[in-house]
Design a protein around this motif. Structure first.
Motif, mmCIF file in Angstrom:
data_model
loop_
_atom_site.group_PDB
_atom_site.id
_atom_site.type_symbol
_atom_site.label_atom_id
_atom_site.label_comp_id
_atom_site.label_asym_id
_atom_site.label_seq_id
_atom_site.Cartn_x
_atom_site.Cartn_y
_atom_site.Cartn_z
ATOM 1 N N LEU A 187 8.257 -6.912 -8.709
ATOM 2 C CA LEU A 187 7.684 -7.682 -9.804
ATOM 3 C C LEU A 187 8.630 -8.807 -10.200
ATOM 4 C CD1 LEU A 187 6.225 -4.797 -12.021
ATOM 5 C CD2 LEU A 187 5.139 -6.062 -10.157
ATOM 6 N N SER A 188 9.919 -8.512 -10.280
ATOM 7 C CA SER A 188 10.935 -9.504 -10.625
ATOM 8 C C SER A 188 12.297 -8.848 -10.425
ATOM 9 C CB SER A 188 10.775 -9.984 -12.067
ATOM 10 O OG SER A 188 10.996 -8.920 -12.962
ATOM 11 N N GLY A 189 13.359 -9.632 -10.613
ATOM 12 C CA GLY A 189 14.704 -9.074 -10.560
ATOM 13 C C GLY A 189 15.243 -9.003 -9.148
ATOM 14 N N VAL A 238 0.747 -19.777 -5.738
ATOM 15 C CA VAL A 238 1.365 -19.402 -7.014
ATOM 16 C C VAL A 238 2.335 -18.253 -6.767
ATOM 17 C CG1 VAL A 238 -0.639 -20.139 -8.346
ATOM 18 C CG2 VAL A 238 -0.478 -17.776 -7.569
ATOM 19 N N SER A 239 3.142 -17.980 -7.773
ATOM 20 C CA SER A 239 4.065 -16.856 -7.655
ATOM 21 C C SER A 239 3.284 -15.543 -7.649
ATOM 22 C CB SER A 239 5.052 -16.866 -8.825
ATOM 23 O OG SER A 239 5.861 -18.007 -8.776
ATOM 24 N N VAL A 240 3.836 -14.578 -6.948
ATOM 25 C CA VAL A 240 3.104 -13.324 -6.759
ATOM 26 C C VAL A 240 3.965 -12.106 -7.032
ATOM 27 C CG1 VAL A 240 1.522 -14.295 -5.036
ATOM 28 C CG2 VAL A 240 3.694 -13.260 -4.291
ATOM 29 N N TYR A 241 3.274 -11.006 -7.266
ATOM 30 C CA TYR A 241 3.874 -9.682 -7.207
ATOM 31 C C TYR A 241 3.584 -9.151 -5.803
ATOM 32 C CZ TYR A 241 3.817 -9.876 -12.344
ATOM 33 O OH TYR A 241 3.983 -10.233 -13.655
ATOM 34 N N PHE A 272 12.389 -8.819 -0.696
ATOM 35 C CA PHE A 272 11.597 -10.006 -0.954
ATOM 36 C C PHE A 272 12.419 -11.232 -0.568
ATOM 37 C CE2 PHE A 272 8.960 -13.101 -2.621
ATOM 38 C CZ PHE A 272 9.466 -13.769 -3.723
ATOM 39 N N ASN A 273 11.847 -12.056 0.301
ATOM 40 C CA ASN A 273 12.504 -13.293 0.711
ATOM 41 C C ASN A 273 11.563 -14.446 0.399
ATOM 42 O OD1 ASN A 273 13.448 -15.561 2.220
ATOM 43 N ND2 ASN A 273 14.675 -14.178 3.484
ATOM 44 N N LYS A 274 11.855 -15.131 -0.683
ATOM 45 C CA LYS A 274 10.940 -16.164 -1.158
ATOM 46 C C LYS A 274 10.867 -17.345 -0.190
ATOM 47 C CE LYS A 274 9.703 -18.790 -5.296
ATOM 48 N NZ LYS A 274 10.086 -19.097 -6.705
#
Lengths: 113, 114
Positions: B51-53, B29-32, B67-69
């Motif tokens: 968290l986002s952005g 799942v998506s994470v922080y 962050f590198n998804k």
């Protein structure tokens, strides 16, 4: 503002004895977490309180561990009877409702001999 | 289930040199994402969080992480380290939904050499 406070900072007990760790969260933080780090390994989740209710205790190792949070304020973690493998650093953390940022205490280093 | 991998258990680096501490995670799942630091004889302190952005996150003490998804990575960097940065650094994740428990990596000890 006071941070998360844990007592004692260190505890050395003999195998078979009982130890109680205490955590005082930041005032107003409904969420309280316990974590443990066994030497050299990752910090592992033990359980999560929301106010006085246990929200998730999936990380508790066995029934020798008992956590309480009476009145939704401070929390205690009792180990009875302690075993050698219980040695490690126990961290407490707290966070505000709906917030992801948790604030950690200094930890209690427990040594079972 | 989630997991965090910090491949480097220890990273020695000379003072004023740049440093990168690596972190990869696995989650369905998506994470922080978080980096915590533990200075000697102190508790865990939040260094920065995603968290986002913007995927480039700046934290305290001159640290930043990206962050590198696609690579499921969240490496920590600092362009010039100081002696005072000597500490243990923990990468951590928390799922977006559900409970707020955090999954930590095994930690990386950064030793800054004078």
């Amino acid at each position: 503002e006071a941070g998360v406070t844990q007592f004692p900072s260190h505890s050395v007990i003999e195998k078979g004895q009982t130890v109680t760790l205490r955590c005082d969260p930041i005032s107003g933080h409904d969420n309280l977490y316990w974590y443990r780090r066994v030497m050299g390994k990752e910090i592992k989740f033990l359980l999560h309180f929301v106010k006085e209710s246990k929200q998730d205790e999936s990380g508790m190792p066995n029934n020798r561990f008992l956590a309480e949070r009476t009145g939704g304020t401070y929390s205690t973690l009792k180990v009875q009877p302690a075993e050698l493998e219980d040695s490690g650093v126990y961290f407490c953390a707290s966070s505000q409702p709906g917030r992801r940022e948790a604030f950690f205490g200094q930890g209690t280093r427990l040594t079972v001999v | 289930a989630q997991s965090v991998t910090q491949l480097d258990s220890q990273v020695p680096v000379f003072e004023e040199a740049p440093v990168e501490l690596r972190c990869n995670y696995s989650s369905s799942v998506s994470v922080y994402l978080f980096w915590y630091v533990q200075y000697p004889n102190q508790g865990l302190q939040l260094l920065l969080k995603y968290l986002s952005g913007s995927t480039l996150v700046k934290g305290i003490n001159g640290f930043e992480a990206e962050f590198n998804k696609s690579q499921t990575s969240f490496h920590l960097r600092k362009p010039s380290v100081h002696i005072s940065d000597t500490a243990e650094y923990f990468c951590a994740v928390s799922s977006l939904g559900g409970y707020q428990k955090v999954t930590f990596g095994t930690g990386t000890k950064l030793q800054v050499i004078p």
